[in-house]
Design an enzyme around this catalytic site. Structure first.
Site, PDB file in Angstrom:
ATOM      1  N   SER A  48      -3.510  -7.632   2.592  1.00 44.51           N
ATOM      2  CA  SER A  48      -3.702  -7.531   4.041  1.00 44.51           C
ATOM      3  C   SER A  48      -4.266  -8.819   4.626  1.00 44.51           C
ATOM      4  CB  SER A  48      -4.637  -6.364   4.370  1.00 44.51           C
ATOM      5  OG  SER A  48      -4.044  -5.141   4.045  1.00 44.51           O
ATOM      6  N   LYS A 108     -18.045  -6.180   6.302  1.00 43.29           N
ATOM      7  CA  LYS A 108     -16.743  -6.838   6.368  1.00 43.29           C
ATOM      8  C   LYS A 108     -16.233  -6.795   7.806  1.00 43.29           C
ATOM      9  CE  LYS A 108     -12.509  -6.853   3.627  1.00 43.29           C
ATOM     10  NZ  LYS A 108     -11.724  -6.134   2.627  1.00 43.29           N
ATOM     11  N   HIS A 115       0.836  -1.204   0.000  1.00 40.33           N
ATOM     12  CA  HIS A 115       0.000   0.000   0.000  1.00 40.33           C
ATOM     13  C   HIS A 115       0.869   1.252   0.000  1.00 40.33           C
ATOM     14  CE1 HIS A 115      -3.147  -2.554   2.281  1.00 40.33           C
ATOM     15  NE2 HIS A 115      -3.639  -2.342   1.072  1.00 40.33           N
ATOM     16  N   ARG A 137      -1.759  -5.997  -8.732  1.00 42.51           N
ATOM     17  CA  ARG A 137      -0.765  -7.020  -8.428  1.00 42.51           C
ATOM     18  C   ARG A 137      -0.673  -8.066  -9.526  1.00 42.51           C
ATOM     19  NH1 ARG A 137      -3.570  -8.078  -2.743  1.00 42.51           N
ATOM     20  NH2 ARG A 137      -5.227  -8.053  -4.240  1.00 42.51           N
TER      21      ARG A 137
END
Length: 156
Positions: free
Chosen positions: A123, A37, A13, A86
């Site tokens: 994460s 979440k 990040h 990514r």
């Protein structure tokens, strides 16, 4: 605008935030609040951690938002969203989101390729590895790793 959950903020990040800070006069790092979440850290804790680890970039501002990201962008006159990619699998989802955001508001999305050092980093993966005692010291800023270890110990 660099949106995300940042639960917790990783070196990946920070790589994207730092690079964005060199391209724009101001970068807003927004913790997106998703009540569906389950997060390890509260929104306030994530904001605090982000402020701490981005303090060296004076043009980075930290905020939180619940709702459509483009509504935040319009309300704050932000013309671009920056997203790190990514892998190709990220692109499929992010392209749809970028097209929807552009259609809804005219806000553009810039994709940055992730530094290869962090191409596998998420994460959720960091939390899982740390939960089982794995070494994540090279994936997080030291203060964030310490807070992660403390939080996991609390939940024991």
């Amino acid at each position: 605008m660099c949106p995300g959950s940042y639960d917790p903020v990783t070196n990946g990040h920070l790589d994207i935030i730092e690079r964005a800070s060199k391209l724009f006069d101001e970068v807003v790092v927004a913790v997106l609040i998703n009540k569906n979440k389950k997060s390890l850290f509260t929104v306030e804790e994530r904001l605090e951690m982000l402020r701490e680890v981005t303090a060296q970039w004076p043009n980075v501002r930290i905020d939180a938002w619940h709702g459509l990201l483009v509504d935040y962008c319009k309300a704050h006159e932000i013309g671009a969203i920056v997203k790190g990619l990514r892998a190709v699998s990220d692109f499929d989802y992010e392209l749809q989101m970028a097209q929807m955001n552009q259609q809804l508001s005219g806000v553009e999305t810039m994709f940055m390729s992730t530094n290869p050092l962090y191409s596998f980093l998420a994460s959720s993966l960091v939390k899982e590895v740390a939960t089982y005692g794995g070494d994540v010291s090279n994936l997080l800023p030291p203060k964030i790793e310490q807070r992660l270890r403390e939080r996991l110990a609390e939940r024991g």
